[in-house]
Design a protein around this motif. Structure first.
Motif, PDB file in Angstrom:
ATOM      1  N   TYR A 206      11.568  -5.723 -19.782  1.00  0.00           N
ATOM      2  CA  TYR A 206       9.926  -5.922 -20.162  1.00  0.00           C
ATOM      3  C   TYR A 206       8.976  -5.538 -19.016  1.00  0.00           C
ATOM      4  O   TYR A 206       9.120  -6.478 -17.969  1.00  0.00           O
ATOM      5  CB  TYR A 206       9.213  -7.616 -20.811  1.00  0.00           C
ATOM      6  CG  TYR A 206      10.295  -8.239 -21.908  1.00  0.00           C
ATOM      7  CD1 TYR A 206      10.505  -7.955 -23.489  1.00  0.00           C
ATOM      8  CD2 TYR A 206      11.183  -9.027 -21.666  1.00  0.00           C
ATOM      9  CE1 TYR A 206      10.983  -8.289 -24.437  1.00  0.00           C
ATOM     10  CE2 TYR A 206      11.899  -9.631 -23.186  1.00  0.00           C
ATOM     11  CZ  TYR A 206      11.873  -9.808 -23.803  1.00  0.00           C
ATOM     12  OH  TYR A 206      12.136 -10.334 -24.926  1.00  0.00           O
ATOM     13  N   PRO A 207       7.797  -5.454 -19.242  1.00  0.00           N
ATOM     14  CA  PRO A 207       7.538  -4.343 -20.630  1.00  0.00           C
ATOM     15  C   PRO A 207       8.435  -2.896 -20.170  1.00  0.00           C
ATOM     16  O   PRO A 207       8.874  -2.560 -19.340  1.00  0.00           O
ATOM     17  CB  PRO A 207       5.753  -3.422 -20.132  1.00  0.00           C
ATOM     18  CG  PRO A 207       5.769  -4.403 -18.747  1.00  0.00           C
ATOM     19  CD  PRO A 207       6.389  -4.521 -18.200  1.00  0.00           C
ATOM     20  N   SER A 208       7.991  -2.652 -21.614  1.00  0.00           N
ATOM     21  CA  SER A 208       8.201  -0.907 -21.691  1.00  0.00           C
ATOM     22  C   SER A 208       8.380  -0.062 -19.820  1.00  0.00           C
ATOM     23  O   SER A 208       6.950   0.395 -19.779  1.00  0.00           O
ATOM     24  CB  SER A 208       8.083  -0.140 -22.399  1.00  0.00           C
ATOM     25  OG  SER A 208       7.105   0.524 -22.511  1.00  0.00           O
ATOM     26  N   PRO A 209       9.200   1.218 -19.623  1.00  0.00           N
ATOM     27  CA  PRO A 209       8.688   2.076 -19.118  1.00  0.00           C
ATOM     28  C   PRO A 209       7.499   2.985 -18.970  1.00  0.00           C
ATOM     29  O   PRO A 209       6.757   3.496 -18.231  1.00  0.00           O
ATOM     30  CB  PRO A 209      10.091   3.559 -18.848  1.00  0.00           C
ATOM     31  CG  PRO A 209      11.170   2.296 -19.468  1.00  0.00           C
ATOM     32  CD  PRO A 209       9.917   1.580 -20.420  1.00  0.00           C
ATOM     33  N   LYS A 210       6.837   3.191 -20.131  1.00  0.00           N
ATOM     34  CA  LYS A 210       5.975   3.953 -20.459  1.00  0.00           C
ATOM     35  C   LYS A 210       4.801   3.081 -20.158  1.00  0.00           C
ATOM     36  O   LYS A 210       3.763   2.953 -19.928  1.00  0.00           O
ATOM     37  CB  LYS A 210       5.907   4.032 -21.900  1.00  0.00           C
ATOM     38  CG  LYS A 210       4.338   4.412 -22.788  1.00  0.00           C
ATOM     39  CD  LYS A 210       4.150   5.000 -23.608  1.00  0.00           C
ATOM     40  CE  LYS A 210       3.151   4.920 -23.315  1.00  0.00           C
ATOM     41  NZ  LYS A 210       2.893   5.988 -24.863  1.00  0.00           N
ATOM     42  N   ILE A 211       4.949   1.465 -20.499  1.00  0.00           N
ATOM     43  CA  ILE A 211       3.803   0.323 -20.016  1.00  0.00           C
ATOM     44  C   ILE A 211       4.209   0.242 -18.404  1.00  0.00           C
ATOM     45  O   ILE A 211       2.498   0.300 -17.599  1.00  0.00           O
ATOM     46  CB  ILE A 211       4.012  -0.851 -20.965  1.00  0.00           C
ATOM     47  CG1 ILE A 211       3.405  -0.556 -22.239  1.00  0.00           C
ATOM     48  CG2 ILE A 211       3.448  -2.115 -20.099  1.00  0.00           C
ATOM     49  CD1 ILE A 211       4.063  -2.242 -22.656  1.00  0.00           C
ATOM     50  N   VAL A 212       4.658   0.697 -18.404  1.00  0.00           N
ATOM     51  CA  VAL A 212       4.563   0.555 -15.853  1.00  0.00           C
ATOM     52  C   VAL A 212       4.313   1.672 -15.960  1.00  0.00           C
ATOM     53  O   VAL A 212       3.249   1.094 -15.032  1.00  0.00           O
ATOM     54  CB  VAL A 212       6.371   0.559 -15.583  1.00  0.00           C
ATOM     55  CG1 VAL A 212       6.325   0.279 -14.516  1.00  0.00           C
ATOM     56  CG2 VAL A 212       6.770  -1.152 -16.148  1.00  0.00           C
ATOM     57  N   GLN A 213       4.576   2.903 -16.134  1.00  0.00           N
ATOM     58  CA  GLN A 213       3.785   3.946 -15.569  1.00  0.00           C
ATOM     59  C   GLN A 213       2.344   3.717 -15.882  1.00  0.00           C
ATOM     60  O   GLN A 213       1.801   4.246 -14.941  1.00  0.00           O
ATOM     61  CB  GLN A 213       4.963   4.906 -16.565  1.00  0.00           C
ATOM     62  CG  GLN A 213       4.213   6.037 -15.564  1.00  0.00           C
ATOM     63  CD  GLN A 213       4.679   7.000 -14.934  1.00  0.00           C
ATOM     64  OE1 GLN A 213       5.600   6.480 -14.469  1.00  0.00           O
ATOM     65  NE2 GLN A 213       4.170   6.300 -14.114  1.00  0.00           N
ATOM     66  N   LEU A 214       1.929   3.143 -16.981  1.00  0.00           N
ATOM     67  CA  LEU A 214       0.494   3.093 -17.463  1.00  0.00           C
ATOM     68  C   LEU A 214       0.189   1.940 -16.736  1.00  0.00           C
ATOM     69  O   LEU A 214      -1.018   2.591 -15.767  1.00  0.00           O
ATOM     70  CB  LEU A 214      -0.100   2.669 -18.721  1.00  0.00           C
ATOM     71  CG  LEU A 214       0.735   3.868 -20.066  1.00  0.00           C
ATOM     72  CD1 LEU A 214       0.129   2.832 -20.787  1.00  0.00           C
ATOM     73  CD2 LEU A 214      -0.602   4.731 -19.273  1.00  0.00           C
ATOM     74  N   ALA A 215       0.682   1.125 -16.196  1.00  0.00           N
ATOM     75  CA  ALA A 215       0.150   0.277 -15.218  1.00  0.00           C
ATOM     76  C   ALA A 215       0.082   0.588 -13.854  1.00  0.00           C
ATOM     77  O   ALA A 215      -0.745   0.318 -12.884  1.00  0.00           O
ATOM     78  CB  ALA A 215       1.242  -0.988 -14.807  1.00  0.00           C
ATOM     79  N   LYS A 216       0.711   1.650 -13.203  1.00  0.00           N
ATOM     80  CA  LYS A 216       0.734   1.638 -12.008  1.00  0.00           C
ATOM     81  C   LYS A 216      -0.493   2.881 -12.340  1.00  0.00           C
ATOM     82  O   LYS A 216      -1.055   2.489 -10.762  1.00  0.00           O
ATOM     83  CB  LYS A 216       2.485   2.883 -11.403  1.00  0.00           C
ATOM     84  CG  LYS A 216       2.149   3.563  -9.938  1.00  0.00           C
ATOM     85  CD  LYS A 216       1.652   2.459  -9.903  1.00  0.00           C
ATOM     86  CE  LYS A 216       2.038   2.941  -7.544  1.00  0.00           C
ATOM     87  NZ  LYS A 216       0.429   3.648  -7.592  1.00  0.00           N
ATOM     88  N   THR A 217      -0.790   3.723 -13.176  1.00  0.00           N
ATOM     89  CA  THR A 217      -1.594   4.456 -13.323  1.00  0.00           C
ATOM     90  C   THR A 217      -3.018   3.559 -13.263  1.00  0.00           C
ATOM     91  O   THR A 217      -3.823   4.503 -12.521  1.00  0.00           O
ATOM     92  CB  THR A 217      -2.066   5.347 -14.400  1.00  0.00           C
ATOM     93  OG1 THR A 217      -0.473   6.240 -14.663  1.00  0.00           O
ATOM     94  CG2 THR A 217      -2.420   6.677 -14.470  1.00  0.00           C
ATOM     95  N   ASN A 218      -3.052   2.514 -14.171  1.00  0.00           N
ATOM     96  CA  ASN A 218      -4.309   2.018 -13.932  1.00  0.00           C
ATOM     97  C   ASN A 218      -4.039   0.845 -12.429  1.00  0.00           C
ATOM     98  O   ASN A 218      -5.606  -0.317 -12.653  1.00  0.00           O
ATOM     99  CB  ASN A 218      -4.369   1.193 -15.268  1.00  0.00           C
ATOM    100  CG  ASN A 218      -4.705   1.651 -15.827  1.00  0.00           C
ATOM    101  OD1 ASN A 218      -5.923   2.331 -16.280  1.00  0.00           O
ATOM    102  ND2 ASN A 218      -3.685   2.187 -17.110  1.00  0.00           N
TER     103      ASN A 218
END
Ligand SMILES: [Zn+2]
Ligand SMILES: [Zn+2]
Length: 266
Positions: A206-218
């Motif tokens: 938790y959370p998914s690779p997609k959310i981790v990537q979005l988190a880094k972007t943000n």
């Protein structure tokens, strides 16, 4: 290179975990961790809210158990924290809890999407059949966004918990994730990479690779947590969590001391 802290660990006082804090500390030290944090399920204002958390009269005992672990393992840095349930309307109670002990951080978690349904409760799995998964994920992320926005928490716990049983919406949830992450970034709230998901039906951190990537972007900061409810789960799968973090471009994790953040190199 040292491992990041395991900031999500429970105790028997929440009524569904085993092993004393001092034993968890021994295990952490044996694994080569240098910092851990206890973040047991906090009491609600009403003790009969549910049956899987600490009763209010155990809170002082909890703090004592964590202090004992500190005394037994002076070579470890041990943080005192809580995993606090966020439900709209609980803000005042959470503020009261915050004033009771010298907490290092609060993990804000959403388990409930109504007063009576915790979405991760295996005994309530049938509730999922009564609802459209997207509707559940929407309410969950709405409350998670409010939790991030509330200023009551340093960390948001297991940010895509609704995937636990492998039930996913058939619609794209990216806008829900982005709205949450933007609130987290704005309020300087971290998210945790929680390895307990690997032990559930979803078989994914938790959370998914997609959310981790979005988190880094943000520019959302991260912490790490095993969500250990048993001794053998302390620090579990941290290598995998580190790989996920580094793969998304993270170079730092966040440490908390008396509710103040510090950035530490991974
Ligand atoms: Zn638990
Ligand atoms: Zn939780």
């Amino acid at each position: 290179m040292s491992l990041p802290a395991d900031y999500h660990m429970h105790t028997p006082l929440c009524l569904h975990a085993t092993g004393e804090p001092t034993d968890y500390a021994a295990r952490a030290a044996a694994l080569g961790l240098t910092e851990i944090g206890f973040s047991d399920h906090s009491p609600m204002r009403r003790d009969n809210f549910d049956t899987w958390r600490m009763n209010f009269d155990k809170l002082a005992e909890y703090v004592e158990k964590v202090r004992k672990a500190r005394a037994d393992f002076p070579q470890l840095t041990i943080k005192l924290a809580l995993e606090v349930d966020y439900l709209p309307g609980q803000e005042e109670w959470i503020r009261e809890l915050a004033g009771l002990h010298p907490w290092d951080y609060f993990i804000g978690s959403v388990h409930y999407v109504s007063d009576s349904w915790a979405i991760d409760n295996p005994d309530k799995l049938s509730e999922w059949k009564k609802r459209d998964p997207y509707e559940v994920w929407s309410v969950y992320f709405d409350w998670l966004t409010r939790a991030a926005d509330s200023g009551l928490f340093e960390i948001i716990g297991h940010a895509d918990l609704p995937k636990k049983f492998g039930i996913y919406p058939d619609r794209d949830c990216t806008p829900l994730f982005e709205r949450f992450l933007k609130a987290a970034a704005k309020k300087n709230v971290a998210i945790e990479l929680n390895t307990a998901g690997l032990r559930k039906n979803c078989r994914e951190i938790y959370p998914s690779p997609k959310i981790v990537q979005l988190a880094k972007t943000n520019n959302v900061a991260i912490t790490f947590g095993s969500d250990a409810h048993a001794l053998g789960e302390v620090g579990m799968n941290f290598t995998q969590a580190l790989r996920l973090a580094r793969g998304a471009g993270y170079t730092h994790w966040r440490r908390f001391n008396r509710r103040t953040a510090e950035s530490i190199a991974l």
